[in-house]
Design a protein around this motif. Structure first.
Motif, PDB file in Angstrom:
ATOM      1  N   LYS A  16      30.835  64.815  24.121  1.00 37.24           N
ATOM      2  CA  LYS A  16      30.735  65.828  23.091  1.00 37.24           C
ATOM      3  C   LYS A  16      30.392  65.100  21.806  1.00 37.24           C
ATOM      4  CE  LYS A  16      34.654  67.083  21.809  1.00 37.24           C
ATOM      5  NZ  LYS A  16      35.638  67.107  20.848  1.00 37.24           N
ATOM      6  N   THR A  17      29.533  65.645  21.065  1.00 33.56           N
ATOM      7  CA  THR A  17      29.196  65.000  19.815  1.00 33.56           C
ATOM      8  C   THR A  17      30.332  65.178  18.839  1.00 33.56           C
ATOM      9  OG1 THR A  17      26.939  65.612  20.232  1.00 33.56           O
ATOM     10  CG2 THR A  17      27.439  64.857  18.021  1.00 33.56           C
ATOM     11  N   LYS A  18      30.672  64.088  18.214  1.00 33.77           N
ATOM     12  CA  LYS A  18      31.762  64.171  17.254  1.00 33.77           C
ATOM     13  C   LYS A  18      31.325  64.940  16.030  1.00 33.77           C
ATOM     14  CE  LYS A  18      33.884  59.875  18.449  1.00 33.77           C
ATOM     15  NZ  LYS A  18      33.943  58.489  18.103  1.00 33.77           N
ATOM     16  N   LYS A  19      32.262  65.666  15.504  1.00 36.36           N
ATOM     17  CA  LYS A  19      31.914  66.369  14.280  1.00 36.36           C
ATOM     18  C   LYS A  19      32.503  65.612  13.114  1.00 36.36           C
ATOM     19  CE  LYS A  19      32.273  70.519  16.744  1.00 36.36           C
ATOM     20  NZ  LYS A  19      33.484  71.101  17.244  1.00 36.36           N
ATOM     21  N   LYS A  20      31.779  65.631  12.106  1.00 38.00           N
ATOM     22  CA  LYS A  20      32.299  64.895  10.950  1.00 38.00           C
ATOM     23  C   LYS A  20      32.608  65.885   9.854  1.00 38.00           C
ATOM     24  CE  LYS A  20      33.083  61.161   8.690  1.00 38.00           C
ATOM     25  NZ  LYS A  20      33.062  59.777   8.535  1.00 38.00           N
ATOM     26  N   LEU A  57      27.955  59.442  17.015  1.00 38.04           N
ATOM     27  CA  LEU A  57      28.539  58.909  18.248  1.00 38.04           C
ATOM     28  C   LEU A  57      29.292  60.019  18.972  1.00 38.04           C
ATOM     29  CD1 LEU A  57      29.788  55.488  16.910  1.00 38.04           C
ATOM     30  CD2 LEU A  57      27.779  55.960  18.301  1.00 38.04           C
ATOM     31  N   MET A  58      29.645  59.735  20.207  1.00 37.81           N
ATOM     32  CA  MET A  58      30.312  60.763  21.002  1.00 37.81           C
ATOM     33  C   MET A  58      31.587  60.202  21.614  1.00 37.81           C
ATOM     34  SD  MET A  58      27.111  61.987  23.240  1.00 37.81           S
ATOM     35  CE  MET A  58      27.240  60.518  24.179  1.00 37.81           C
ATOM     36  N   ASP A  59      32.436  61.117  22.051  1.00 34.38           N
ATOM     37  CA  ASP A  59      33.580  60.713  22.871  1.00 34.38           C
ATOM     38  C   ASP A  59      33.137  60.742  24.315  1.00 34.38           C
ATOM     39  OD1 ASP A  59      35.404  60.212  21.030  1.00 34.38           O
ATOM     40  OD2 ASP A  59      36.503  62.091  21.196  1.00 34.38           O
TER      41      ASP A  59
END
Lengths: 405, 261
Positions: free
Chosen positions: A401-405, B120-122
């Motif tokens: 999952k793309t991290k959200k900032k 980046l991703m988890d």
């Protein structure tokens, strides 16, 4: 068929149990498939454009053979080794459900007749699909076909799903292939759904892992069976007024089905009293008088099956002449296509199978870096609420999952 | 935080080309000593393990271990923007949300500094423990030769049988319409030195294994990283294809094809 609402319940509470595969990643796996259900599927789904069943010149149905032949080849082409399991005698408990199904079919037949006179072709189509019945001939023809194709099959003493589960548990096959969720209740470690769907639909194969499902539901196997019975299975009338959510809550609160029933009966009694006094209509939960839940549980726990170690599954080369005789001469299939299919069977059953790394390398618990990361994620979660933990709602093995900032 | 400076962007570009065919997303695990990556393809047939030693960087600093979950397709795109001889700096903070890449041009004409950032991703993937294996046969050969062999044979059939014997190493492919085999003999030098470019074979016993050519062709993309490749084999265990280069290594493991049981 199956367990009412179990799929949705698992999707909500144990999403880790689900895993979607493309058919080609399942190469080298042996799978036990519930044949009786597949016949149904094919009779319902394999149709001509006008919605009529496929038939040969003599008017005999061939939908089921078409389905078995081509979809089995599709699996074999993808490196899967299928074995089929046919239903034996239905357990006595099931007679209630079966007679109900029969009634429904009769009903559909009548409505169908009516629709023929008044309704559109669409209506007619729908009714004809609902009147589908698998006959002994269908079963026998399918077995004959599988024999000629060199694909092993087993006739279960009783329920096919239970036998599939037994084969998977006994390590004879990797997984059970069925659409019926009660295959899990019978203890199949891995259930594959959508295996026999048409290629054109491009449905990915959905694998359900029993262990992960139990983990997600926070239950042991016995409680899981209790839950399935409460949700409504093939053998018992469902309790009116108890849906999936209530069922899960009740089992979690009371631990076992027996306790749940005690609790429910008390509640019903209370309500009845209240109803007498207040002259209100009796609503809510109704437990059927005759509800042999213990028997049903016994059936799930110790189903009537042939032990896996007494069965030998053997994949053989197809009898090409036999296939041509049966499918082309008797059933009016196209000879060229049958021969091509048989060729594929020969080729893939004899080909060397690609191995997997899983057997050689085992997953280590988690990399050393992981604990640090987890702490951090938690800190962050509390602090800023920006990043969700990877483990939160992920399937194992490579979801992201793309991290959200 | 992580800060790593590579004197040439080309290394990372080539590494990525060699990995991205196999997996789409992977974690770059960064710690004090090295940046490593381990990933398995979807069907669990092949595994790739990359290591970039800290000493291979012009400057390297990593205070605490952090995983960088990267979509390799996106990273490839960002790296496309770098020239092969650009000086590349990777930066990431401890929360590892963003990876920043800086390219400094070496060219004397322009003083160009380009900065890119990618999300980046988890990635939740199991790390596999790879046991230390004593292989029965180890063959070192020029990487270009290996690439050519697998490319040629992949035109004929789907799989290749690799036989290591006293005679040398033989690659055999049986296709439907044609078949072929290539034999590489041990190089003539009496005792080939490690640095030589020939074929060197060390073996305890003869080994015969069959592998999918599709995967080997993918592996051979790494030949841009190293002039030599080492094939390590034992009967009935995965093949190890190893490319060593100045900054580290890239290793592939491939499960063999097995006959009917």
């Amino acid at each position: 068929m199956g367990i009412k609402g179990l799929t949705a319940l698992l999707a909500e509470h144990a999403p880790k149990a689900f895993h979607e595969h493309e058919i080609k990643t399942l190469f080298g796996r042996k799978v036990a498939i519930d044949a009786s259900m597949s016949i149904y599927q094919f009779l319902i789904a394999v149709r001509q454009k006008d919605g009529e069943l496929l038939t040969n010149d003599a008017g005999e149905t061939t939908s089921h053979l078409m389905g078995f032949f081509y979809r089995t080849i599709r699996m074999v082409e993808n490196g899967i080794k299928p074995a089929y399991v046919f239903d034996g005698k239905p357990p006595e408990l099931k007679s209630g459900v079966l007679s109900k199904r029969f009634e429904k079919r009769e009903e559909a037949k009548e409505e169908g007749e009516e629709a023929k006179e008044t309704g559109t072709t669409e209506d007619m189509d729908r009714f004809s699909r609902r009147t589908v019945k698998v006959t002994r001939e269908h079963n026998e023809e399918c077995r004959k076909l599988l024999g000629l194709m060199g694909i092993p099959f087993v006739v279960a003493p009783s329920e096919a799903e239970a036998q599939c589960a037994e084969l998977a548990r006994g390590g004879k096959v990797y997984a059970a292939g069925s659409e019926d969720m009660d295959t899990l209740t019978f203890g199949a470690p891995i259930l594959l759904r959508h295996l026999t769907f048409s290629e054109a639909r491009k449905t990915p194969i959905s694998a359900i892992n029993l262990e992960k499902a139990l983990e997600g539901l926070e239950m042991d196997m016995s409680q899981f069976i209790d839950l399935c019975i409460l949700l409504g299975c093939d053998y018992l009338e469902p309790i009116k007024g108890i849906g999936p959510k209530t069922a899960l809550k009740l089992i979690r609160e009371h631990g076992t089905l027996a306790e749940v029933l005690k609790h429910l009966r008390e509640k019903v009694a209370e309500k009845e009293e209240a109803a007498d006094e207040g002259k209100k209509r009796k609503g809510g939960v109704q437990i059927p008088e005759d509800w042999p839940c213990e028997a049903a549980k016994e059936l799930f726990k110790k189903p009537d099956v042939t032990p896996a170690n007494e069965l030998e599954l053997e994949w053989k080369s197809p009898d090409i002449d036999g296939l041509v005789d049966f499918l082309v001469r008797e059933k009016g299939f196209n000879e060229e296509r049958v021969r091509k299919g048989a060729e594929k069977l020969t080729k893939f059953l004899n080909a060397k199978q690609q191995g997997r790394l899983d057997g050689f390398f085992t997953a280590t618990a988690k990399p050393k870096t992981s604990p640090a990361k987890k702490d951090k994620a938690e800190e962050k979660g509390k602090g800023k609420g920006t990043k969700r933990k990877a483990d939160d709602k992920k399937d194992a093995g490579g979801s992201k999952k793309t991290k959200k900032k | 935080m992580l800060e790593a400076k590579l004197s040439e962007a080309a290394i990372l570009k080539r590494l990525l080309d060699a990995v991205k065919e196999l997996v789409s997303d992977a974690n770059f695990e960064c710690n004090e000593e090295a940046i490593t990556l381990q990933a398995m393809d979807n069907s669990h047939v092949a595994l790739v393990a990359v290591k970039l030693e800290a000493s291979g960087f012009k400057r390297y600093r990593c205070d605490r271990a952090i995983p960088l979950g990267v979509n390799l397709g996106s990273l490839t795109k960002v790296l496309k923007c770098a020239k092969d001889d650009d000086i590349l700096t990777l930066k990431a903070t401890d929360d590892a949300d963003i990876l920043s890449l800086t390219y400094e041009a070496k060219s004397t004409y322009t003083d160009r500094i380009a900065e890119y950032e990618m999300k980046l991703m988890d990635i939740d993937a199991d790390t596999l423990g790879i046991p230390d294996t004593e292989y029965d046969a180890s063959v070192t050969l020029p990487s270009a030769e290996f690439s050519r062999i697998v490319r040629d044979l992949s035109l004929l059939g789907e799989s290749v049988r690799i036989e290591v014997s006293k005679e040398g190493i033989r690659f055999v492919s049986d296709g439907e319409a044609a078949n072929g085999n290539i034999l590489l003999r041990q190089s003539a030098e009496a005792a080939p030195k490690k640095g030589s470019s020939g074929v060197r074979i060390e073996m305890n016993q003869a080994v015969t294994l069959t592998f999918s050519l599709k995967y080997l062709v993918n592996f051979s993309k790494s030949s841009t990283l190293s002039k030599k490749v080492q094939l390590m084999m034992s009967n009935d265990v995965p093949l190890l294809v190893s490319y060593e280069f100045n900054q580290g290594h890239i290793r592939y493991y491939l499960a063999p094809k097995i006959g009917d049981d």
